[in-house]
Design a protein around this motif. Sequence first.
Motif, PDB file in Angstrom:
ATOM      1  N   GLY A 160      93.627  52.946 -17.795  1.00  0.00           N
ATOM      2  CA  GLY A 160      92.480  53.423 -18.549  1.00  0.00           C
ATOM      3  C   GLY A 160      91.201  53.315 -17.746  1.00  0.00           C
ATOM      4  N   ARG A 161      91.049  52.195 -17.052  1.00  0.00           N
ATOM      5  CA  ARG A 161      89.863  52.008 -16.206  1.00  0.00           C
ATOM      6  C   ARG A 161      89.856  53.027 -15.064  1.00  0.00           C
ATOM      7  NH1 ARG A 161      86.280  47.783 -14.434  1.00  0.00           N
ATOM      8  NH2 ARG A 161      85.814  47.959 -12.218  1.00  0.00           N
ATOM      9  N   ALA A 162      91.024  53.229 -14.452  1.00  0.00           N
ATOM     10  CA  ALA A 162      91.116  54.187 -13.352  1.00  0.00           C
ATOM     11  C   ALA A 162      90.799  55.602 -13.831  1.00  0.00           C
ATOM     12  CB  ALA A 162      92.513  54.139 -12.739  1.00  0.00           C
ATOM     13  N   LYS A 163      91.217  55.935 -15.057  1.00  0.00           N
ATOM     14  CA  LYS A 163      90.905  57.250 -15.613  1.00  0.00           C
ATOM     15  C   LYS A 163      89.398  57.402 -15.764  1.00  0.00           C
ATOM     16  CE  LYS A 163      92.028  61.162 -17.681  1.00  0.00           C
ATOM     17  NZ  LYS A 163      92.723  62.271 -16.983  1.00  0.00           N
ATOM     18  N   TRP A 164      88.757  56.364 -16.226  1.00  0.00           N
ATOM     19  CA  TRP A 164      87.306  56.351 -16.384  1.00  0.00           C
ATOM     20  C   TRP A 164      86.621  56.682 -15.061  1.00  0.00           C
ATOM     21  CZ3 TRP A 164      85.040  51.961 -19.858  1.00  0.00           C
ATOM     22  CH2 TRP A 164      83.697  52.212 -20.137  1.00  0.00           C
ATOM     23  N   PHE A 165      87.127  56.095 -13.979  1.00  0.00           N
ATOM     24  CA  PHE A 165      86.510  56.269 -12.666  1.00  0.00           C
ATOM     25  C   PHE A 165      86.716  57.687 -12.114  1.00  0.00           C
ATOM     26  CE2 PHE A 165      85.783  51.876 -12.819  1.00  0.00           C
ATOM     27  CZ  PHE A 165      85.042  51.468 -11.730  1.00  0.00           C
ATOM     28  N   VAL A 202      90.385  57.840 -27.435  1.00  0.00           N
ATOM     29  CA  VAL A 202      91.042  56.768 -26.706  1.00  0.00           C
ATOM     30  C   VAL A 202      89.989  55.745 -26.349  1.00  0.00           C
ATOM     31  CG1 VAL A 202      92.389  56.119 -24.686  1.00  0.00           C
ATOM     32  CG2 VAL A 202      92.779  58.337 -25.746  1.00  0.00           C
ATOM     33  N   GLU A 203      90.258  54.468 -26.632  1.00  0.00           N
ATOM     34  CA  GLU A 203      89.307  53.401 -26.320  1.00  0.00           C
ATOM     35  C   GLU A 203      89.751  52.698 -25.050  1.00  0.00           C
ATOM     36  OE1 GLU A 203      87.944  49.083 -28.153  1.00  0.00           O
ATOM     37  OE2 GLU A 203      88.371  50.717 -29.546  1.00  0.00           O
ATOM     38  N   TRP A 204      88.842  52.630 -24.080  1.00  0.00           N
ATOM     39  CA  TRP A 204      89.121  51.964 -22.815  1.00  0.00           C
ATOM     40  C   TRP A 204      88.316  50.677 -22.719  1.00  0.00           C
ATOM     41  CZ3 TRP A 204      87.605  57.149 -20.251  1.00  0.00           C
ATOM     42  CH2 TRP A 204      88.663  58.049 -20.298  1.00  0.00           C
ATOM     43  N   TYR A 238      85.937  60.387 -13.633  1.00  0.00           N
ATOM     44  CA  TYR A 238      84.942  61.313 -14.170  1.00  0.00           C
ATOM     45  C   TYR A 238      83.572  61.124 -13.516  1.00  0.00           C
ATOM     46  CZ  TYR A 238      88.210  62.127 -18.016  1.00  0.00           C
ATOM     47  OH  TYR A 238      89.303  62.463 -18.759  1.00  0.00           O
ATOM     48  N   PRO A 239      82.841  62.230 -13.326  1.00  0.00           N
ATOM     49  CA  PRO A 239      81.443  62.110 -12.886  1.00  0.00           C
ATOM     50  C   PRO A 239      80.542  62.023 -14.108  1.00  0.00           C
ATOM     51  CG  PRO A 239      82.133  64.403 -12.808  1.00  0.00           C
ATOM     52  CD  PRO A 239      83.318  63.605 -13.269  1.00  0.00           C
ATOM     53  N   PRO A 240      79.388  61.364 -14.052  1.00  0.00           N
ATOM     54  CA  PRO A 240      78.983  60.541 -12.916  1.00  0.00           C
ATOM     55  C   PRO A 240      79.803  59.260 -12.877  1.00  0.00           C
ATOM     56  CG  PRO A 240      77.440  60.281 -14.719  1.00  0.00           C
ATOM     57  CD  PRO A 240      78.391  61.351 -15.135  1.00  0.00           C
ATOM     58  N   PRO A 241      79.993  58.671 -11.710  1.00  0.00           N
ATOM     59  CA  PRO A 241      80.869  57.499 -11.623  1.00  0.00           C
ATOM     60  C   PRO A 241      80.316  56.312 -12.409  1.00  0.00           C
ATOM     61  CG  PRO A 241      79.636  57.791  -9.593  1.00  0.00           C
ATOM     62  CD  PRO A 241      79.393  59.013 -10.415  1.00  0.00           C
ATOM     63  N   TYR A 242      81.248  55.507 -12.890  1.00  0.00           N
ATOM     64  CA  TYR A 242      80.854  54.281 -13.587  1.00  0.00           C
ATOM     65  C   TYR A 242      80.166  53.340 -12.607  1.00  0.00           C
ATOM     66  CZ  TYR A 242      81.483  49.618 -15.525  1.00  0.00           C
ATOM     67  OH  TYR A 242      81.291  48.346 -15.958  1.00  0.00           O
ATOM     68  N   GLN A 243      79.006  52.801 -13.001  1.00  0.00           N
ATOM     69  CA  GLN A 243      78.255  51.907 -12.126  1.00  0.00           C
ATOM     70  C   GLN A 243      77.782  50.698 -12.923  1.00  0.00           C
ATOM     71  OE1 GLN A 243      75.138  54.425 -10.670  1.00  0.00           O
ATOM     72  NE2 GLN A 243      76.454  55.474  -9.186  1.00  0.00           N
ATOM     73  N   GLY A 244      78.299  49.542 -12.561  1.00  0.00           N
ATOM     74  CA  GLY A 244      77.852  48.326 -13.213  1.00  0.00           C
ATOM     75  C   GLY A 244      78.521  48.083 -14.547  1.00  0.00           C
ATOM     76  N   SER A 245      78.108  47.020 -15.217  1.00  0.00           N
ATOM     77  CA  SER A 245      78.711  46.631 -16.496  1.00  0.00           C
ATOM     78  C   SER A 245      77.911  47.194 -17.653  1.00  0.00           C
ATOM     79  CB  SER A 245      78.773  45.107 -16.603  1.00  0.00           C
ATOM     80  OG  SER A 245      79.582  44.561 -15.587  1.00  0.00           O
ATOM     81  N   TYR A 246      78.608  47.653 -18.659  1.00  0.00           N
ATOM     82  CA  TYR A 246      77.953  48.124 -19.873  1.00  0.00           C
ATOM     83  C   TYR A 246      77.979  46.998 -20.900  1.00  0.00           C
ATOM     84  CZ  TYR A 246      78.430  52.872 -17.997  1.00  0.00           C
ATOM     85  OH  TYR A 246      78.353  53.994 -17.222  1.00  0.00           O
ATOM     86  N   ALA A 247      76.822  46.683 -21.437  1.00  0.00           N
ATOM     87  CA  ALA A 247      76.740  45.603 -22.414  1.00  0.00           C
ATOM     88  C   ALA A 247      77.135  46.065 -23.806  1.00  0.00           C
ATOM     89  CB  ALA A 247      75.332  45.029 -22.446  1.00  0.00           C
ATOM     90  N   THR A 248      77.181  47.374 -24.009  1.00  0.00           N
ATOM     91  CA  THR A 248      77.464  47.937 -25.321  1.00  0.00           C
ATOM     92  C   THR A 248      78.524  49.015 -25.181  1.00  0.00           C
ATOM     93  OG1 THR A 248      75.127  47.620 -25.817  1.00  0.00           O
ATOM     94  CG2 THR A 248      76.388  48.952 -27.363  1.00  0.00           C
TER      95      THR A 248
END
Length: 285
Positions: free
Chosen positions: A18-23, A3-5, A25-35
Amino acid sequence: MAVEWHVSSSYPLYSSEGRAKWFMYPPPYQGSYATPWLWVDGRQRGYNYNLWASYVASQISVPTPVQITLVGSYDQSSRNGTIKALIQNDSTADISARVSVVITEDSCYYLGPNGDPWHNHVCRDYIPNQYGTVLTIPAGGVDSVEQPFTIASTWNEEKCKVVVYAQSTTMVPADSSYPVFQGAEVRVLDLVGVKEEKPARVEVRSLQVTPNPCRGRATIRFTTTSPAPYEVAVLSADGRLVERFVGVAEGETGLKLKNNLTAGVYLYRVTVAGKSHTGKLVVSE
């Protein structure tokens, strides 16, 4: 199941669930990913594309006691459908699983700031939400999840799939992951014209026990008109359970008794979708 989020609401392929599902999971999402980053079993596995295949292959090779069968229907005129997942636990222990149902779309074109402009397995909708349905499936048992869904007018129904995956509710401390037991998918258009079978309407045909009378062992065979959970029990004359089988019947099912039965008269009971069929089995000396 892949699944692509998409993280930012500024992107046209963004899904808030999808974004909420991402959040979750540990470790929590922090900041923006450039890739683009890979997540396997809820753990972030980096952005090195060359390593992704090995991560995925290693998880696919892990044996699983869980099987998922999908049935359902879809009406193109209303763009509404229903999906039902039968989850079977073949292990000797109870399993607690979070069952997620996702609508995905392939071949989505978006020329973003990085990565390939063509996107597959794009998360369009978690049903009913990102939390899914938590089940405790007993050892050797079957449970199910049924959800209605809608394909939005802006999505290409020819490229949409229903993805279902069962994921452990227990985090693995070693790498902070939540292992996925099993997944399954079906194209939305493959559900067109399929009449949804309610459990009470599933028919059992050609039920027979051979040989009968038998010496020690026999085979119970039956055919179902559509996939459905079953239980087969063999009981002694005093009501004691001597054999039991559970699973999901799909078409013809043949079950050979495991135990050598002593001489006598036994009762066999075949239960499919809540309806039981009984008969006598004679074991001769």
